[in-house]
Design an enzyme around this catalytic site. Structure first.
Site, PDB file in Angstrom:
ATOM      1  N   CYS A   8       5.190   5.011  -3.500  1.00  0.00           N
ATOM      2  CA  CYS A   8       4.981   5.628  -2.196  1.00  0.00           C
ATOM      3  C   CYS A   8       6.061   5.051  -1.301  1.00  0.00           C
ATOM      4  CB  CYS A   8       3.593   5.300  -1.642  1.00  0.00           C
ATOM      5  SG  CYS A   8       3.393   5.863   0.054  1.00  0.00           S
TER       6      CYS A   8
ATOM      7  N   SER B 250       2.188   2.543   0.973  1.00  0.00           N
ATOM      8  CA  SER B 250       1.734   1.884  -0.258  1.00  0.00           C
ATOM      9  C   SER B 250       0.582   2.656  -0.878  1.00  0.00           C
ATOM     10  CB  SER B 250       1.304   0.456   0.047  1.00  0.00           C
ATOM     11  OG  SER B 250       0.325   0.458   1.076  1.00  0.00           O
ATOM     12  N   CYS B 251       0.594   3.999  -0.770  1.00  0.00           N
ATOM     13  CA  CYS B 251      -0.485   4.819  -1.319  1.00  0.00           C
ATOM     14  C   CYS B 251      -0.666   4.505  -2.800  1.00  0.00           C
ATOM     15  CB  CYS B 251      -0.165   6.302  -1.127  1.00  0.00           C
ATOM     16  SG  CYS B 251      -0.133   6.750   0.622  1.00  0.00           S
TER      17      CYS B 251
END
Lengths: 115, 196
Positions: free
Chosen positions: B104, B108-109
């Site tokens: 990501c 920070s997916c």
């Protein structure tokens, strides 16, 4: 609503999907060629800047989701289609990039033009 | 002569988190004990062993694998690993011709119900920048060298879907049962930075 410890297991187990059950026509179908708009918003966005102006192909139509760019600022959900767009590494990074490698990026309707 | 050590400086992130936490508590939105319960959940109860069970089941059960690749959210829910930060899932399969990597670039997916909280390197600016523009260089640093004729497909997952890589089943594991197979599956292989 106050989040208390007893609510935590249910919150963790259910979460909150951003998917919207709305009948909105997609602007693009899988296989369509698209160009990423040259947008540089100062607020919240999910458009990675390195893709501005790049051309790709719709690989997957994910369905309708809340649009984070407006929703994050309290400007409404503006639900719209989100797609996985397929780019070649060379389209994004130029001729020195691998001729084999590719990128798939989830992009919303508002970021895209037909190419 | 006594010396006094300066207190270790608190990171900017830690300070911001503490400020946010006190505002949420002050506004009556969260009970501090609920934060402890959330931290406990993701430190002790949810982690990459969940994702490993999904992968192992897909390896031994072709019908499950089919469901996983066509409707990952529902297939993962069958095993009970859905919820926060995994509401809408996609599983991408590594094959002899395509190797998938997840990043990501904007934040920070990461799929929490199947992989737990993301490792520090996954959230770092260097990983996020280099995974997209030099994926083979990043993979090499993880000890992963792929043939030139394999397509490295990097998924930049900046919208609302969360991704899990289905690694290839290692050769020579034909006799292992589902539990033994799950034990072989690592977190990094489900992010796509390593192969098994």
């Amino acid at each position: 609503m106050l989040l208390t410890p007893d609510l935590v297991p249910a919150v963790v187990a259910s979460g909150h999907s951003a998917r919207v059950d709305a009948k909105i026509a997609p602007r693009f179908a899988p296989g369509a060629k698209v160009r990423v708009r040259n947008l540089h918003p100062t607020g919240h966005t999910r458009l990675p800047g390195y893709l501005c102006g790049k051309t790709g192909t719709v690989a997957i139509a994910h369905g309708v989701f809340v649009f984070p760019d407006t929703n994050a600022h309290g400007l409404g959900e503006k639900p719209q289609h989100c797609y996985s767009i397929h780019f070649t590494a060379q389209e994004v990074w130029g001729p020195t990039a691998s001729a084999k490698d590719t990128l798939r990026v989830d992009l919303f309707d508002d970021y895209l033009d037909p190419a | 002569m006594a010396t006094t050590k300066p207190a270790p400086a608190e990171s900017e992130t830690a300070i911001r988190v503490r400020a946010l936490e006190s505002i949420l508590v002050e506004k009556g939105l969260i009970d501090p004990k609920a934060i402890d319960a959330l931290v406990d959940t993701f430190e002790h109860k949810v982690g990459p062993r969940n994702g490993a069970k999904v992968v192992a089941k897909a390896w031994v059960d072709p019908a499950y694998k089919q469901r996983l690749l066509t409707d990952a959210t529902a297939a993962i829910k069958e095993l009970g690993y859905s919820g926060m930060q995994g509401e809408d899932m996609l599983v991408v399969e590594n094959t002899d011709t395509v190797h998938n990597v997840i990043v990501c670039t904007l934040c920070s997916c990461y799929p929490w119900p199947t992989l737990g909280l993301p490792p520090v390197w996954y959230k770092s600016a260097p990983y996020r920048a280099r995974a997209v523009n030099d994926p083979r260089g990043v993979l090499k640093e993880f000890g992963t060298i792929l043939p030139d004729d394999v397509e490295v497909r990097v998924w930049d997952t900046t919208a609302e879907l969360r991704y899990l890589v289905l690694p290839q089943r290692p050769a020579g594991t034909e006799k292992l049962d589902e539990d033994a197979l799950a034990a072989l599956v690592t977190r990094d292989s489900m992010i796509g930075v390593t192969v098994l």
